[in-house]
Write an enzyme that holds these catalytic residues in place. Structure first.
Site, PDB file in Angstrom:
ATOM      1  N   ASP A  76      -5.765  -3.070  -2.708  1.00  0.00           N
ATOM      2  CA  ASP A  76      -4.742  -2.912  -1.765  1.00  0.00           C
ATOM      3  C   ASP A  76      -4.108  -3.994  -1.312  1.00  0.00           C
ATOM      4  OD1 ASP A  76      -3.709  -1.829   1.111  1.00  0.00           O
ATOM      5  OD2 ASP A  76      -4.218  -0.077  -0.075  1.00  0.00           O
ATOM      6  N   SER A 130       0.794  -1.378   0.003  1.00  0.00           N
ATOM      7  CA  SER A 130       0.022  -0.103  -0.204  1.00  0.00           C
ATOM      8  C   SER A 130       0.950   1.335  -0.091  1.00  0.00           C
ATOM      9  CB  SER A 130      -0.974   0.024   1.224  1.00  0.00           C
ATOM     10  OG  SER A 130      -1.851   0.952   1.019  1.00  0.00           O
TER      11      SER A 130
END
Length: 283
Positions: free
Chosen positions: A166, A42
């Site tokens: 993500d 991320s």
């Protein structure tokens, strides 16, 4: 780096709170600690890719500039009506990915994994396979965008016919990956929430927060519990007097970026000084 030992930097996810990792990277550079491997997820994939592209101390100053630009460019810009309009049009997300892509393309001096100065990997969640996927080669920006595709905020990223969200969904602080690749010393750079003890919820809105944090932390805890003999892990402090919980994650608020970087830098530098003093004292 598989099986060769060496030092790994592991950079976790956490949105705007990832500014803390910049301060930690600055402290590591000042202590003359350089990575042989960088692993990120991320927002940690953004910080990690930039460091892997240029691991020199001067690059950390440029990374801070990238974070300041994140605030000025407002990657998550748009009025409430604009965001609602994007959601109505796409039915899946509030923001387009183009501003973040443009920022990454401008900030990264290379375009592929092969051009990086330090081996780098980032993780994303495959929708079709419901599994983690590690990007290790090919185009760099697409991989980082996939690792940063926060559900509901940004659209899934398609790479070679597969769609990704993500990386924090599957591996929020991927220590285990660094160990599996042969790292003997691991420095964990995180956004600060793991510093905050979890307690049983007492209010309705705390239920989701605690559940989210359990899901986020359990694999990290398992990785630490299963470290093989000979592997040392240093979890750097974020320097928050009151570590933020999930409820404090205002993803569009970049106003505290500079202060967060400075606090993490001071705390990490003090921590590294203690490690060095302990090592010297035991010599």
């Amino acid at each position: 780096m598989t099986g060769t030992g060496g030092t790994a930097f592991v950079l976790g996810g956490g949105g705007v709170l990832g500014a803390a990792e910049v301060g930690m990277l600055q402290a590591l550079a000042e202590a003359d600690i350089r990575p042989d491997l960088v692993v990120g997820t991320s927002v940690g994939a953004i910080n990690g890719a930039l460091v892997a592209a240029d691991p020199t101390p001067g690059a950390i100053g440029r990374l801070r500039g990238v974070w300041e630009e994140l605030a000025s460019r407002r990657v998550f810009a748009g009025s409430v009506l604009g965001r609602v309009g994007t959601l109505a049009r796409t039915r899946t997300h509030l923001h387009p990915r183009e501003p973040l892509r443009e920022l990454l393309e401008a900030a990264l001096p290379v375009r592929t994994f092969a051009e990086l100065h330090v081996p780098f990997q980032c993780v994303a969640a495959s929708i079709e396979r419901a599994a983690e996927h590690w990007f290790t080669d090919g185009p760099l920006v697409d991989a980082v965008l996939a690792s940063c595709a926060v559900p509901g905020l940004l659209p899934p990223v398609e790479v070679d016919g597969e769609h990704y969200l993500d990386g924090g969904l599957v591996h929020s602080i991927p220590v285990g990956r660094a160990v599996a690749l042969g790292a003997a010393t691991v420095y964990v750079l995180h956004v600060g929430r793991i510093d905050r003890p979890l307690r049983a919820p007492t209010r309705p809105w705390e239920v989701a927060t605690v559940a989210f944090e359990i899901a986020r932390r359990h694999r990290f805890a398992a990785d630490l519990a299963a470290l093989p003999e000979g592997v040392t892990v240093h979890v750097l402090p974020a320097g928050d007097p009151a570590p933020p919980g999930a409820a404090n994650l205002r993803y569009r608020d970049f106003s505290g970026v500079s202060a967060r970087i400075d606090r993490a830098h001071a705390a990490a530098r003090e921590h590294l000084d203690r490690i060095a003093a302990s090592r010297d004292g035991g010599a």
